[in-house]
Design a protein around this motif. Structure first.
Motif, PDB file in Angstrom:
ATOM      1  N   ALA A 165      -3.073   9.108 -37.065  1.00 20.75           N
ATOM      2  CA  ALA A 165      -3.378   8.148 -35.997  1.00 20.75           C
ATOM      3  C   ALA A 165      -2.220   8.046 -35.006  1.00 20.75           C
ATOM      4  CB  ALA A 165      -3.689   6.779 -36.596  1.00 20.75           C
ATOM      5  N   GLU A 166      -0.995   7.953 -35.521  1.00 18.69           N
ATOM      6  CA  GLU A 166       0.178   7.841 -34.647  1.00 18.69           C
ATOM      7  C   GLU A 166       0.366   9.119 -33.835  1.00 18.69           C
ATOM      8  OE1 GLU A 166       5.013   7.101 -34.925  1.00 18.69           O
ATOM      9  OE2 GLU A 166       3.832   7.290 -36.755  1.00 18.69           O
ATOM     10  N   GLY A 167       0.175  10.285 -34.480  1.00 23.74           N
ATOM     11  CA  GLY A 167       0.343  11.563 -33.792  1.00 23.74           C
ATOM     12  C   GLY A 167      -0.678  11.763 -32.687  1.00 23.74           C
ATOM     13  N   ALA A 168      -1.939  11.367 -32.948  1.00 21.51           N
ATOM     14  CA  ALA A 168      -3.000  11.516 -31.940  1.00 21.51           C
ATOM     15  C   ALA A 168      -2.713  10.641 -30.724  1.00 21.51           C
ATOM     16  CB  ALA A 168      -4.354  11.155 -32.539  1.00 21.51           C
ATOM     17  N   ALA A 169      -2.353   9.391 -30.971  1.00 17.24           N
ATOM     18  CA  ALA A 169      -2.076   8.458 -29.868  1.00 17.24           C
ATOM     19  C   ALA A 169      -0.859   8.912 -29.071  1.00 17.24           C
ATOM     20  CB  ALA A 169      -1.870   7.053 -30.412  1.00 17.24           C
ATOM     21  N   ALA A 170       0.200   9.349 -29.771  1.00 15.72           N
ATOM     22  CA  ALA A 170       1.429   9.757 -29.083  1.00 15.72           C
ATOM     23  C   ALA A 170       1.204  11.012 -28.254  1.00 15.72           C
ATOM     24  CB  ALA A 170       2.539   9.987 -30.107  1.00 15.72           C
ATOM     25  N   MET A 171       0.444  11.982 -28.775  1.00 18.08           N
ATOM     26  CA  MET A 171       0.174  13.199 -28.012  1.00 18.08           C
ATOM     27  C   MET A 171      -0.652  12.878 -26.768  1.00 18.08           C
ATOM     28  SD  MET A 171      -1.368  16.933 -29.142  1.00 18.08           S
ATOM     29  CE  MET A 171      -3.049  16.437 -29.488  1.00 18.08           C
ATOM     30  N   TRP A 177       1.631  18.195 -34.823  1.00 18.26           N
ATOM     31  CA  TRP A 177       1.543  18.394 -36.270  1.00 18.26           C
ATOM     32  C   TRP A 177       1.649  17.038 -36.951  1.00 18.26           C
ATOM     33  CZ3 TRP A 177       5.711  22.674 -35.591  1.00 18.26           C
ATOM     34  CH2 TRP A 177       5.118  23.757 -34.930  1.00 18.26           C
ATOM     35  N   VAL A 178       0.661  16.753 -37.815  1.00 18.44           N
ATOM     36  CA  VAL A 178       0.561  15.429 -38.433  1.00 18.44           C
ATOM     37  C   VAL A 178       0.398  15.562 -39.944  1.00 18.44           C
ATOM     38  CG1 VAL A 178      -0.412  14.366 -36.374  1.00 18.44           C
ATOM     39  CG2 VAL A 178      -1.944  15.348 -38.077  1.00 18.44           C
ATOM     40  N   LEU A 179       0.669  14.469 -40.633  1.00 20.45           N
ATOM     41  CA  LEU A 179       0.482  14.396 -42.081  1.00 20.45           C
ATOM     42  C   LEU A 179      -0.740  13.539 -42.391  1.00 20.45           C
ATOM     43  CD1 LEU A 179       4.097  13.809 -43.427  1.00 20.45           C
ATOM     44  CD2 LEU A 179       2.671  15.781 -43.890  1.00 20.45           C
ATOM     45  N   THR A 180      -1.595  14.050 -43.263  1.00 17.45           N
ATOM     46  CA  THR A 180      -2.751  13.277 -43.706  1.00 17.45           C
ATOM     47  C   THR A 180      -2.717  13.197 -45.219  1.00 17.45           C
ATOM     48  OG1 THR A 180      -4.153  15.248 -43.821  1.00 17.45           O
ATOM     49  CG2 THR A 180      -4.179  14.010 -41.767  1.00 17.45           C
ATOM     50  N   THR A 181      -3.469  12.254 -45.772  1.00 16.69           N
ATOM     51  CA  THR A 181      -3.571  12.130 -47.214  1.00 16.69           C
ATOM     52  C   THR A 181      -4.598  13.121 -47.706  1.00 16.69           C
ATOM     53  OG1 THR A 181      -3.001   9.808 -47.071  1.00 16.69           O
ATOM     54  CG2 THR A 181      -3.995  10.556 -49.121  1.00 16.69           C
ATOM     55  N   SER A 182      -4.179  13.963 -48.653  1.00 21.07           N
ATOM     56  CA  SER A 182      -5.071  15.004 -49.172  1.00 21.07           C
ATOM     57  C   SER A 182      -5.780  14.494 -50.407  1.00 21.07           C
ATOM     58  CB  SER A 182      -4.249  16.252 -49.514  1.00 21.07           C
ATOM     59  OG  SER A 182      -5.029  17.169 -50.227  1.00 21.07           O
TER      60      SER A 182
END
Length: 195
Positions: A83-89, A184-189
């Motif tokens: 979420a943070e990566g999408a908004a920041a990009m 590049w982002v981290l998600t819960t797998s």
């Protein structure tokens, strides 16, 4: 309880051994199902914290090639949450496009693709997955402004890659630009989760 123990003592010696073995086995199984799992999880967590402490205390030595990369590409940001990566990009793209004299600009986040676990060793913890969020940008500008936009996109800490640049000559000095950007982002797998 004392009456039950008196009955047990009245049994033949072999029956007492069988009884106490059964009680011991049941007690062990109960301990193994509860206390041992808890102890194992605490031990694993302590080991993880110990490794993290060692990593933090290890001095960082930058080779000359790493120093050159930092001066060329800017500071490196660790992958953020999705979420943070999408908004920041998205914010970075809109801010950069608004700084330069571009026309008919469009930005669309197109897809997210999983990255190999070997792509950034040590970045993703257990239960996390690295993903590349890809966005497509289209705009029209002069050659000078195109170079400034691409330079700003590559220098942004919120954009990790710029690729697939296509240029199409338009009327006059204007050029149509199509390119892709990645964060590049981290998600819960779900693969790493245990029940």
């Amino acid at each position: 309880m004392s009456e039950f123990m008196d009955r047990v003592h009245a049994w033949p010696r072999s029956m007492q051994w069988v009884f106490w073995a059964a009680v011991g086995t049941i007690a062990f199984l109960i301990w193994d199902a509860t206390v041992a799992d808890l102890g194992a999880s605490w031990s694993a967590r302590a080991n993880t914290i110990e490794v993290q402490i060692k990593e933090v205390n290890t001095p960082i030595l930058l080779t000359s090639s790493v120093k050159k990369s930092v001066s060329s590409f800017g500071n490196i940001e660790l992958p953020r949450s999705k979420a943070e990566g999408a908004a920041a990009m998205t914010d970075a793209v809109h801010a950069i496009l608004s700084l330069h004299n571009v026309k008919d600009d469009e930005y669309t986040r197109t897809k997210t693709s999983k990255m190999k676990n070997s792509a950034m060793l040590g970045i993703a913890n257990s239960g996390q997955q690295l993903e590349a969020m890809i966005g497509d940008i289209r705009f029209e500008a002069t050659q000078e402004n195109i170079l400034k936009v691409i330079s700003d996109l590559e220098g942004s800490p919120w954009i990790d890659a710029v690729s697939d640049i296509r240029l199409t000559k338009k009327d006059g000095r204007m050029i149509r630009v199509d390119l892709s950007v990645e964060a590049w982002v981290l998600t819960t797998s779900s693969k790493g989760r245990r029940r």
